[in-house]
Motif scaffolding. Sequence first.
Motif, PDB file in Angstrom:
ATOM      1  N   SER A  14       0.726  -1.206   0.200  1.00 58.72           N
ATOM      2  CA  SER A  14       0.091   0.062   0.127  1.00 58.72           C
ATOM      3  C   SER A  14       1.141   1.105   0.075  1.00 58.72           C
ATOM      4  N   MET A  15       1.815   1.436   0.799  1.00 55.05           N
ATOM      5  CA  MET A  15       2.847   2.488   0.947  1.00 55.05           C
ATOM      6  C   MET A  15       3.469   2.686  -0.648  1.00 55.05           C
ATOM      7  N   THR A  16       3.966   1.392  -1.168  1.00 56.54           N
ATOM      8  CA  THR A  16       4.788   1.424  -2.298  1.00 56.54           C
ATOM      9  C   THR A  16       3.865   2.117  -3.390  1.00 56.54           C
ATOM     10  N   LEU A  17       2.560   1.745  -3.465  1.00 55.50           N
ATOM     11  CA  LEU A  17       1.623   2.240  -4.524  1.00 55.50           C
ATOM     12  C   LEU A  17       1.546   3.926  -4.275  1.00 55.50           C
ATOM     13  N   PHE A  18       1.110   4.171  -2.860  1.00 55.37           N
ATOM     14  CA  PHE A  18       0.763   5.668  -2.708  1.00 55.37           C
ATOM     15  C   PHE A  18       1.947   6.336  -2.860  1.00 55.37           C
ATOM     16  N   VAL A  19       2.891   6.084  -2.277  1.00 52.09           N
ATOM     17  CA  VAL A  19       4.240   6.880  -2.408  1.00 52.09           C
ATOM     18  C   VAL A  19       5.043   6.966  -3.641  1.00 52.09           C
ATOM     19  N   GLY A  20       4.954   5.633  -4.232  1.00 52.34           N
ATOM     20  CA  GLY A  20       5.364   5.522  -5.534  1.00 52.34           C
ATOM     21  C   GLY A  20       4.738   6.388  -6.658  1.00 52.34           C
ATOM     22  N   LEU A  21       3.332   6.351  -6.791  1.00 49.43           N
ATOM     23  CA  LEU A  21       2.481   6.984  -7.618  1.00 49.43           C
ATOM     24  C   LEU A  21       2.714   8.675  -7.363  1.00 49.43           C
ATOM     25  N   VAL A  69       4.238  -3.028  11.312  1.00 47.27           N
ATOM     26  CA  VAL A  69       3.893  -1.917  10.293  1.00 47.27           C
ATOM     27  C   VAL A  69       4.697  -1.044   9.949  1.00 47.27           C
ATOM     28  N   GLY A  70       5.495  -0.783  11.052  1.00 43.43           N
ATOM     29  CA  GLY A  70       6.676   0.325  10.413  1.00 43.43           C
ATOM     30  C   GLY A  70       7.576  -0.471   9.533  1.00 43.43           C
ATOM     31  N   LEU A  71       8.015  -1.577   9.634  1.00 44.94           N
ATOM     32  CA  LEU A  71       8.641  -2.400   8.602  1.00 44.94           C
ATOM     33  C   LEU A  71       8.058  -2.317   7.392  1.00 44.94           C
ATOM     34  N   GLY A  72       6.733  -2.362   7.283  1.00 45.01           N
ATOM     35  CA  GLY A  72       6.096  -2.537   5.929  1.00 45.01           C
ATOM     36  C   GLY A  72       6.046  -1.049   5.303  1.00 45.01           C
ATOM     37  N   ILE A  73       5.896   0.151   6.425  1.00 47.15           N
ATOM     38  CA  ILE A  73       6.080   1.431   5.905  1.00 47.15           C
ATOM     39  C   ILE A  73       7.484   1.651   5.207  1.00 47.15           C
ATOM     40  N   LEU A  74       8.346   1.479   6.037  1.00 43.23           N
ATOM     41  CA  LEU A  74       9.742   1.511   5.736  1.00 43.23           C
ATOM     42  C   LEU A  74      10.075   0.938   4.164  1.00 43.23           C
ATOM     43  N   PHE A  75       9.690  -0.335   4.093  1.00 44.91           N
ATOM     44  CA  PHE A  75       9.879  -1.062   2.734  1.00 44.91           C
ATOM     45  C   PHE A  75       9.197  -0.197   1.528  1.00 44.91           C
ATOM     46  N   GLY A  76       7.966   0.147   1.761  1.00 38.73           N
ATOM     47  CA  GLY A  76       7.066   0.788   0.928  1.00 38.73           C
ATOM     48  C   GLY A  76       7.738   2.116   0.628  1.00 38.73           C
ATOM     49  N   PHE A 117      -6.955   1.060  -1.818  1.00 32.92           N
ATOM     50  CA  PHE A 117      -6.015   0.199  -1.220  1.00 32.92           C
ATOM     51  C   PHE A 117      -5.328   0.319   0.062  1.00 32.92           C
ATOM     52  N   PHE A 118      -5.215   1.753   0.325  1.00 33.75           N
ATOM     53  CA  PHE A 118      -4.594   2.133   1.755  1.00 33.75           C
ATOM     54  C   PHE A 118      -5.506   1.810   2.670  1.00 33.75           C
ATOM     55  N   PHE A 119      -6.665   2.217   2.721  1.00 28.86           N
ATOM     56  CA  PHE A 119      -7.528   1.916   3.695  1.00 28.86           C
ATOM     57  C   PHE A 119      -8.228   0.386   3.662  1.00 28.86           C
ATOM     58  N   VAL A 120      -7.864  -0.386   2.846  1.00 28.12           N
ATOM     59  CA  VAL A 120      -8.201  -1.760   2.618  1.00 28.12           C
ATOM     60  C   VAL A 120      -7.403  -2.263   3.645  1.00 28.12           C
ATOM     61  N   ALA A 121      -5.843  -1.948   3.306  1.00 32.10           N
ATOM     62  CA  ALA A 121      -4.860  -2.458   3.939  1.00 32.10           C
ATOM     63  C   ALA A 121      -4.663  -2.391   5.521  1.00 32.10           C
ATOM     64  N   ILE A 122      -5.194  -0.936   5.913  1.00 33.15           N
ATOM     65  CA  ILE A 122      -5.509  -0.727   7.234  1.00 33.15           C
ATOM     66  C   ILE A 122      -6.527  -1.641   7.894  1.00 33.15           C
ATOM     67  N   LEU A 123      -7.528  -1.940   7.368  1.00 33.21           N
ATOM     68  CA  LEU A 123      -8.394  -2.767   7.560  1.00 33.21           C
ATOM     69  C   LEU A 123      -8.120  -4.150   7.938  1.00 33.21           C
ATOM     70  N   VAL A 124      -7.156  -4.786   6.924  1.00 32.31           N
ATOM     71  CA  VAL A 124      -6.911  -5.999   6.900  1.00 32.31           C
ATOM     72  C   VAL A 124      -5.847  -6.256   8.124  1.00 32.31           C
ATOM     73  N   ILE A 125      -5.161  -5.098   8.256  1.00 34.63           N
ATOM     74  CA  ILE A 125      -4.124  -5.232   9.334  1.00 34.63           C
ATOM     75  C   ILE A 125      -4.761  -5.179  10.713  1.00 34.63           C
ATOM     76  N   LEU A 126      -5.641  -4.269  10.987  1.00 33.03           N
ATOM     77  CA  LEU A 126      -6.375  -4.105  12.147  1.00 33.03           C
ATOM     78  C   LEU A 126      -7.228  -5.323  12.385  1.00 33.03           C
ATOM     79  N   THR A 127      -7.877  -6.198  11.334  1.00 33.65           N
ATOM     80  CA  THR A 127      -8.399  -7.442  11.743  1.00 33.65           C
ATOM     81  C   THR A 127      -7.509  -8.614  12.231  1.00 33.65           C
ATOM     82  N   THR A 128      -6.451  -8.602  11.449  1.00 29.65           N
ATOM     83  CA  THR A 128      -5.513  -9.643  11.804  1.00 29.65           C
ATOM     84  C   THR A 128      -4.766  -9.570  12.911  1.00 29.65           C
TER      85      THR A 128
END
Length: 437
Positions: A36-43, A386-393, A338-349
Motif C-alpha cells: 500500500s505504501m509502495t503504491l501511494f508513495v510511488g505514484l 507495520v513500521g517495517l512495511g511502511i519503511l519498505f514501501g 488500497f490504503f484503507f483496505v490494507a489498514i482494515l486487514v491489518i487491524l483485523t489480523t
Amino acid sequence: MVKKKSISLLSLKIGFRSLKKNIGQFLAIILIGAISMTLFVGLLSNAQAFGKQIDDTFARGNLPDLFVTCSQVEEEDRRAIDEIIGDDGEIEERIYLPCKIGNHDAYAVVTDSLPQISKPYEIIEQSEEHSENHYALLDYGWMYKQEPIKSDKYELNDVFYLTVDMTSLGYADKLTKLEPIIEGYVKEDGENVVKDLDLSIPMKVTGFMNHPENITKANYNPAVVLLSFDVFRNALVTTFRDNYNSTGELMLRQMLMNKLGEDFFTCEKLPYHNQILIRLKDPSLAETYRDRIKEYFNGKKEDNLLLLTKKEEMPFYLTLYTDRKQALQFTYVFPAVFFFVAILVILTTLSQLILKDRTKIGTMKALGMTKQEILRSYLFISILVVGLGILFGEILGPLIIPGILGQKYSLLYTLPKRTYQFPVAGGILSAIFFLGV
C-alpha cells in the motif's frame, strides 16, 4: 523499580514469542503495508518526477507566456506591444508557417538567429554547417537511428522537403491565378513546385533538437522545424532557379515580395514577421497583458490580429498538463482505496492475534501487569511490524513505480532525463497516518 523492569522485559519476551509464533501473519502485515505504501508513495513520486520534467523542459526552452499571431506584424504593433509590456518581460518576433514534411503536419519557425524565447532546450546533433545564423533543425523524432527502414527519417546533411501552406501567408487568390500560368515556365529538367496552394522547398538538415513546443510524439501533434532566415531564403532562391526559367522565377519572387517585403531577397535581416512571443517575468499577469494587447488591436482601423493565446491554451501544453493532472489524481484514487483496505486487514489480523492470546494475557495479568503495560506490549509489536512495511514501501515506491510509468512518458513525450524524486511531505504524512491508525 526492579519489578517494573522485570515486567517490561517479560512483556517484550512475550511479544517477541508471539511474533515468532505468528510469523506468517506478521509477514503478511508487513507485505500488505509495504504494497500500500509502495503504491501511494510511488505514484506520488511519479507525479512529482513527471511534473519536474515538464517544468525543466519549459524553463530550459524559455517557453513564452503569450503567443500573438497576426496576418503581418507591423512596426506600430511591435512598438505598441513594447510599450504595453515595458520592463515586465521580453519579446521576440518570428515567422510561423504551417507546413508538412512528407505526410506529417508541421510548422516552420523562421528567425534571423537561434531564438532566445521558445528555443531548443537541447541540440542533439549538428553538422559542420550549423551555426548561430545558419540552421535547419528537425525534431529528434526525425533522426535516423539505424532502423531497418529509413522511411521519414533523416541524417545530418540529408535533404528533406518542406511543403509550405501558402494560404497561411494570404496567397490563396494569387496562387489560384498563378498556378496554371507558372506551369508554362517550368524548365525541361525541372518540376512545378507550386501546386494545390502549396510550395515544396528542399532543404538540408543541419541538426536535430528537442524543442519545448514539440515534446509530444503523437502524430496528431504538428512537429516544429526551426529555420534561419538565410537557409529559408536561399532554399527559395535555389528552388525557383532550378525549376523555372528566368520569367517564372521572377513571377514567383515578385509574388513573395508583395507580401514579405520588396527587399526580402536582398536584406540581411528578416523583413516580415507574423508572430510575437512574450515571456513575462511574472507569468500570473499573462491574462492582464492579454487583455491590454487585445484592446490595442481592437482599437486599430484594420485589425490584423489572428490569434492571441496563453501558453496554457496551446495544444502541446494542454496535452502535457492533462497527463500531469491525471498522474496526481491517480495517486489519490486507487492507492487510497488500497490504503484503507490494507489498514482494515491489518487491524483485523492484529485483533485476531490478540484474541488468540487471551490465555497469555490472563497470565500477564496474574503476574501483576496492568492493562496499559499489556497494551504497550502488543502496540510495540504492531508498530514494529507495520513500521517495517511502511519503511519498505517508502524505499521501494519511488524506485519502482516511476521507473515503470516513466516508460509510458518516454513513449509519448520527448522530455529531459527523469531524476529521482522522493515526496517528503507526502511520505512522512502517510507514514504518520498509517501508524496513527
